[in-house]
Structures are given as C-alpha cells and as structure tokens.
Enzyme design. Structure first.
Site, PDB file in Angstrom:
ATOM      1  N   ASP A 227      -7.143  14.534  -5.918  1.00  0.00           N
ATOM      2  CA  ASP A 227      -6.781  13.182  -5.491  1.00  0.00           C
ATOM      3  C   ASP A 227      -8.007  12.509  -4.894  1.00  0.00           C
ATOM      4  OD1 ASP A 227      -5.490  10.924  -4.503  1.00  0.00           O
ATOM      5  OD2 ASP A 227      -4.550  11.971  -2.822  1.00  0.00           O
ATOM      6  N   MET A 228      -8.517  11.499  -5.551  1.00  0.00           N
ATOM      7  CA  MET A 228      -9.748  10.885  -5.039  1.00  0.00           C
ATOM      8  C   MET A 228      -9.800   9.375  -5.260  1.00  0.00           C
ATOM      9  SD  MET A 228     -12.656  11.263  -7.882  1.00  0.00           S
ATOM     10  CE  MET A 228     -12.459  10.185  -9.303  1.00  0.00           C
ATOM     11  N   ALA A 229     -10.486   8.702  -4.327  1.00  0.00           N
ATOM     12  CA  ALA A 229     -10.860   7.312  -4.541  1.00  0.00           C
ATOM     13  C   ALA A 229     -12.007   7.321  -5.555  1.00  0.00           C
ATOM     14  CB  ALA A 229     -11.326   6.703  -3.225  1.00  0.00           C
TER      15      ALA A 229
ATOM     16  N   LYS B  34     -20.105   5.663 -14.415  1.00  0.00           N
ATOM     17  CA  LYS B  34     -18.931   6.497 -14.723  1.00  0.00           C
ATOM     18  C   LYS B  34     -17.773   6.219 -13.753  1.00  0.00           C
ATOM     19  CE  LYS B  34     -22.012  10.013 -16.515  1.00  0.00           C
ATOM     20  NZ  LYS B  34     -22.470  11.404 -16.441  1.00  0.00           N
TER      21      LYS B  34
ATOM     22  N   HIS C 299       0.840  -1.218   0.000  1.00  0.00           N
ATOM     23  CA  HIS C 299       0.000   0.000   0.000  1.00  0.00           C
ATOM     24  C   HIS C 299       0.869   1.261   0.000  1.00  0.00           C
ATOM     25  CE1 HIS C 299      -2.945   2.746   2.154  1.00  0.00           C
ATOM     26  NE2 HIS C 299      -3.673   2.254   1.160  1.00  0.00           N
TER      27      HIS C 299
ATOM     28  N   GLY D  88      -8.167  20.675  -4.171  1.00  0.00           N
ATOM     29  CA  GLY D  88      -7.024  20.610  -3.250  1.00  0.00           C
ATOM     30  C   GLY D  88      -6.959  21.790  -2.295  1.00  0.00           C
ATOM     31  N   GLN D  89      -7.638  22.889  -2.637  1.00  0.00           N
ATOM     32  CA  GLN D  89      -7.536  24.089  -1.796  1.00  0.00           C
ATOM     33  C   GLN D  89      -8.204  23.871  -0.437  1.00  0.00           C
ATOM     34  OE1 GLN D  89      -9.262  27.585  -3.558  1.00  0.00           O
ATOM     35  NE2 GLN D  89      -8.119  28.996  -2.229  1.00  0.00           N
TER      36      GLN D  89
HETATM   37  P1  NAI Z   1     -11.965  13.332  -0.874  1.00  0.00           P
HETATM   38  O1  NAI Z   1     -13.323  12.903  -1.298  1.00  0.00           O
HETATM   39  O2  NAI Z   1     -11.804  13.861   0.510  1.00  0.00           O
HETATM   40  O3  NAI Z   1     -11.432  14.463  -1.877  1.00  0.00           O
HETATM   41  C1  NAI Z   1     -11.367  14.238  -3.258  1.00  0.00           C
HETATM   42  C2  NAI Z   1     -10.806  15.449  -3.964  1.00  0.00           C
HETATM   43  O4  NAI Z   1     -11.800  16.478  -3.929  1.00  0.00           O
HETATM   44  C3  NAI Z   1      -9.553  16.064  -3.305  1.00  0.00           C
HETATM   45  O5  NAI Z   1      -8.652  16.440  -4.287  1.00  0.00           O
HETATM   46  C4  NAI Z   1     -10.089  17.272  -2.563  1.00  0.00           C
HETATM   47  O6  NAI Z   1      -9.116  18.304  -2.466  1.00  0.00           O
HETATM   48  C5  NAI Z   1     -11.223  17.680  -3.478  1.00  0.00           C
HETATM   49  N1  NAI Z   1     -12.224  18.432  -2.718  1.00  0.00           N
HETATM   50  C6  NAI Z   1     -12.959  17.994  -1.674  1.00  0.00           C
HETATM   51  N2  NAI Z   1     -13.743  18.976  -1.211  1.00  0.00           N
HETATM   52  C7  NAI Z   1     -13.500  20.069  -1.985  1.00  0.00           C
HETATM   53  C8  NAI Z   1     -13.989  21.401  -2.013  1.00  0.00           C
HETATM   54  N3  NAI Z   1     -14.884  21.824  -1.133  1.00  0.00           N
HETATM   55  N4  NAI Z   1     -13.533  22.235  -2.955  1.00  0.00           N
HETATM   56  C9  NAI Z   1     -12.592  21.836  -3.836  1.00  0.00           C
HETATM   57  N5  NAI Z   1     -12.088  20.589  -3.867  1.00  0.00           N
HETATM   58  C10 NAI Z   1     -12.537  19.714  -2.946  1.00  0.00           C
HETATM   59  O7  NAI Z   1     -10.901  12.157  -1.108  1.00  0.00           O
HETATM   60  P2  NAI Z   1     -11.129  10.581  -1.005  1.00  0.00           P
HETATM   61  O8  NAI Z   1     -11.765  10.081  -2.239  1.00  0.00           O
HETATM   62  O9  NAI Z   1     -11.780  10.273   0.305  1.00  0.00           O
HETATM   63  O10 NAI Z   1      -9.620  10.064  -0.978  1.00  0.00           O
HETATM   64  C11 NAI Z   1      -8.793  10.315   0.160  1.00  0.00           C
HETATM   65  C12 NAI Z   1      -7.402   9.784  -0.038  1.00  0.00           C
HETATM   66  O11 NAI Z   1      -7.417   8.368  -0.052  1.00  0.00           O
HETATM   67  C13 NAI Z   1      -6.657  10.201  -1.292  1.00  0.00           C
HETATM   68  O12 NAI Z   1      -5.443  10.789  -0.886  1.00  0.00           O
HETATM   69  C14 NAI Z   1      -6.383   8.902  -2.044  1.00  0.00           C
HETATM   70  O13 NAI Z   1      -5.148   8.873  -2.740  1.00  0.00           O
HETATM   71  C15 NAI Z   1      -6.362   7.924  -0.902  1.00  0.00           C
HETATM   72  N6  NAI Z   1      -6.635   6.558  -1.333  1.00  0.00           N
HETATM   73  C16 NAI Z   1      -5.580   5.707  -1.425  1.00  0.00           C
HETATM   74  C17 NAI Z   1      -5.779   4.392  -1.773  1.00  0.00           C
HETATM   75  C18 NAI Z   1      -4.631   3.453  -1.876  1.00  0.00           C
HETATM   76  O14 NAI Z   1      -4.850   2.253  -2.018  1.00  0.00           O
HETATM   77  N7  NAI Z   1      -3.393   3.910  -1.837  1.00  0.00           N
HETATM   78  C19 NAI Z   1      -7.135   3.869  -2.054  1.00  0.00           C
HETATM   79  C20 NAI Z   1      -8.167   4.879  -1.986  1.00  0.00           C
HETATM   80  C21 NAI Z   1      -7.919   6.163  -1.606  1.00  0.00           C
END
Ligand code: NAI
Length: 349
Positions: free
Chosen positions: A174-176, A224, A116, A306-307
């Site tokens: 960055d998102m799942a 999607k 991981h 990201g902000q």
């Molecule tokens: P999230 O849903 O919290 O955010 C997704 C994206 O939306 C981010 O780039 C965030 O900056 C943007 N965002 C959220 N709210 C916003 C707003 N109000 N305005 C503008 N942009 C906004 O992220 P999620 O899907 O929960 O993922 C969290 C982390 O989990 C990530 O860093 C991802 O790489 C990691 N991850 C890692 C895995 C692995 O196996 N290595 C598997 C799944 C996720």
C-alpha cells in the site's frame, strides 16, 4: 504515549459522533483510522480526526448520505457516495465487490463522490481475508508535479494490493505514488530540518532541501511514478466521470463542500485461475522465500511487503498504540475542532 486499541477506537468514535457524523458511520471511520495507527501508519490515523470533525461540523462531509449501489454489469458497479465519509463509502463498495467476485469471479466497483477514505489497504485486506485478491486506487488532492513539470497536477494517488496466504496472513502492499507523504514535509518544518532533494520542488519546479520552500511533491522514480499517478487518476477519476487531474478538490479548500473524490476496487477470485489452496500455499511460499533471501549489509532480514507493519502491529498489540500527546489531549478534550483547517493553504509556511 501508548493507548489501547479499544480506548483509541472509542475516543475517535465519540469525537466524530459529537461532530455530527451518524453513529454507524463513526464506527467505520474509527475502525479504518485505528487500523492505520495500529500498523504505525500514523499519517492516516487519529491525527486526521480533528480535520474530519471540522469538515463534518461544516457539512463538507455529508452526515446523512444516501449511499446507493448501482450494478452496471455482471461484474461491475458504482457505489454512489453522496459525499459521505469516504471510509464508509469505500467500505460498502468493497462489500459489494467481495460478493460480486465470489459470484462472478471478478468485480470492478467504483466509488463516486466520496470524501477522504484513509489508508486504503484497509479495503484490500478485507478482500484478502475472504480468500480474494484485492486491488484499490483512489484520488487525492493535487500536490504532485508531473515529471518535468513545475506545477502540481496529480495527487499522491495511492495504490494498494493484497493477496491471501495461509493461516490468515496476507501480502499487503500500500503506497502513495510520491517519494514522501506531505506529512513528512510538515514534520521537517516542525523540527527545522532540511529534507533530501529527492522529495519535493520549490515554486520554480527545482528540487529543494528547504521544507519551507516546498510547493509540490515529486513522484516516485521520476516518469514511472508519474505514470502510476496518472493511471490511478484515470481509473478512480476519469473512468467514473469525476473531476480529474488538478481539478480534484483540495483537502483544505472550502470545508462546507463535498469533495467528490473517486476510488476504484478490483477484486479477483483466485478460483477462476487456480485452486484456492494451491494459490494460498504459493503466496505463503513467496512470503517465506522473501524472508529467506540473504539480507544486504545493514539489514537484518528481508520482509515481504506489509511485513514491516506487522512487526509494529505486534508491538502495539502487546504494549498499546503509540499516539502523539497532543492528539490524545484533543481526543479527550471537549473541543470538537479548532477551525484550524478551513481554507488552509497546505503550502503556506
Ligand atoms: P510507505 O512508504 O510507508 O510504505 C509503502 C509500502 O512499502 C507498504 O506496503 C509497506 O508495507 C512497504 N514497506 C515499507 N518498508 C518496507 C520494508 N522494509 N520491507 C517490506 N516492505 C516495506 O507508505 P506511504 O507511501 O507513505 O503510504 C502510507 C499510507 O498513506 C498508505 O496506507 C496509503 O493508502 C495512504 N494514502 C492515502 C491517501 C488517500 O488519499 N486516501 C493518499 C496517499 C496515501
């Protein structure tokens, strides 16, 4: 409670080293985890240390991996991860991709057989810091139903993208590819709260609001998100000749075995298309344009991707990083791990 970035880094590094990880590798893993916690991505920060420590102690993360970079073409390569810590393997692969993209304009570097790797924007933001565009995808354990399916096939397969603006800033997305992370289901269970019916399904593939009945997560936006998860698995798994789909190893199954996961970085040098200063100016214009969009009712401001995390980061930098007490207590204890993860069924109540 709040802890300083330095203290958190030191605690994580010490714990992972005690578990048996090579000191230099523990340093990189700690940096990736603290990067996540410092932005409020707590699902991929210090809360993972106990799991990693158990897997390291049981040799399911190779303590002495032979990392090897194989150049497969002028702009492509494979970093053989030897089932070492994924954070370290993916980081080395990004080093190679950055160098290659600076030389040839573009680089596609796969990471083969790693564990991981955490919050993958860590790697794309490293590309952006070098005035390059970074894109990365990786596999994760199967817990997501394909659209219309009642059984899990894909992982939460994340996608990250970063592009540099001026003054060291970047747009970082960055998102799942799932509606919610698995951690949110666990959180709802711990609080005995129901979940929205858009998050997950039960054993029959029907949407459920009961977190205890969850057997798989739903992809974002139906077919999607399902398609995006498929794309990630093809790029980070099938392309690299690794196990794919529901054959990807589970995070909690057999902690003595390597996970053989894949990740793919794509790095583009903007200079191949436009002058770098023009590109960075325009990315900054995009950021400002978005900030100046009239907010919808209930919102104070539109953030660029990201902000929202930069806002958290600024607070944590000034006041310390928010950490759950139990995690801090574990990090400061003498325990290496509590055998809590081996053969754990993530869907068990
Ligand atoms: P999230 O849903 O919290 O955010 C997704 C994206 O939306 C981010 O780039 C965030 O900056 C943007 N965002 C959220 N709210 C916003 C707003 N109000 N305005 C503008 N942009 C906004 O992220 P999620 O899907 O929960 O993922 C969290 C982390 O989990 C990530 O860093 C991802 O790489 C990691 N991850 C890692 C895995 C692995 O196996 N290595 C598997 C799944 C996720």
């Amino acid at each position: 409670m709040r802890v300083s970035k330095q203290e958190l880094t030191d605690l994580i590094q010490t714990k992972l080293t005690k578990a048996g990880l090579h000191e230099e590798h523990a340093e990189v893993v700690a940096d990736v985890l603290v990067f996540a916690d410092a932005k409020g991505i707590h699902s991929h920060g210090a809360m993972r240390v106990e799991y990693y420590a158990e897997r390291i102690a049981k040799h399911g993360i190779n303590n002495q991996p032979q990392f090897n970079f194989e150049e497969t073409g002028p702009s492509s390569g494979i970093l053989h991860g030897d089932n070492g810590a994924g954070h370290v393997a993916a980081n080395l692969a990004m080093d190679e991709a950055i160098q290659m993209a600076k030389k040839t304009g573009v680089a596609v570097v796969g990471v083969k057989n790693m564990s991981h790797s955490g919050a993958i924007s860590y790697f794309t933001e490293r590309a952006a810091a070098q005035d390059l565009v970074g894109f990365s995808v990786c596999q994760s354990d199967p817990m997501v139903v394909p659209f219309g399916g009642a059984e899990a096939y894909y992982g939460t397969n994340p996608i990250a993208f970063a592009a540099p603006g001026k003054n060291g800033k970047c747009i970082s997305f960055d998102m799942a590819t799932t509606v919610q992370a698995w951690g949110k289901i666990l959180h709802a269970r711990s609080k005995n709260e129901s979940i929205p019916e858009t998050w997950a399904v039960d054993k029959n593939g029907e949407a459920t609001t009961d977190p205890f009945k969850v057997q798989a997560l739903l992809p974002i936006a139906g077919p999607k998100g399902y398609g995006l998860g498929m794309m990630v698995d093809v790029l980070a798994g099938v392309l690299l000749g690794l196990p794919f789909g529901n054959k990807v190893s589970s995070m909690y199954h057999d902690l003595t075995e390597g996970r053989n996961l894949g990740q793919l970085h794509l790095v583009i040098n903007p200079e191949q298309f436009t002058a770098i200063n023009q590109f960075k100016d325009n990315i900054t214009t995009v950021m400002n344009d978005l900030n100046n969009i009239k907010p919808a009712p209930g919102f104070d401001q539109v953030y660029y991707p990201g902000q929202n995390l930069e806002v958290i980061q600024a607070d944590y930098e000034a006041n310390g990083i928010e950490i759950v007490d139990d995690i801090y207590n574990y990090l400061t204890s003498d325990a290496i791990h509590y055998n809590a993860y081996d053969s754990k069924d993530p869907f068990a109540e």
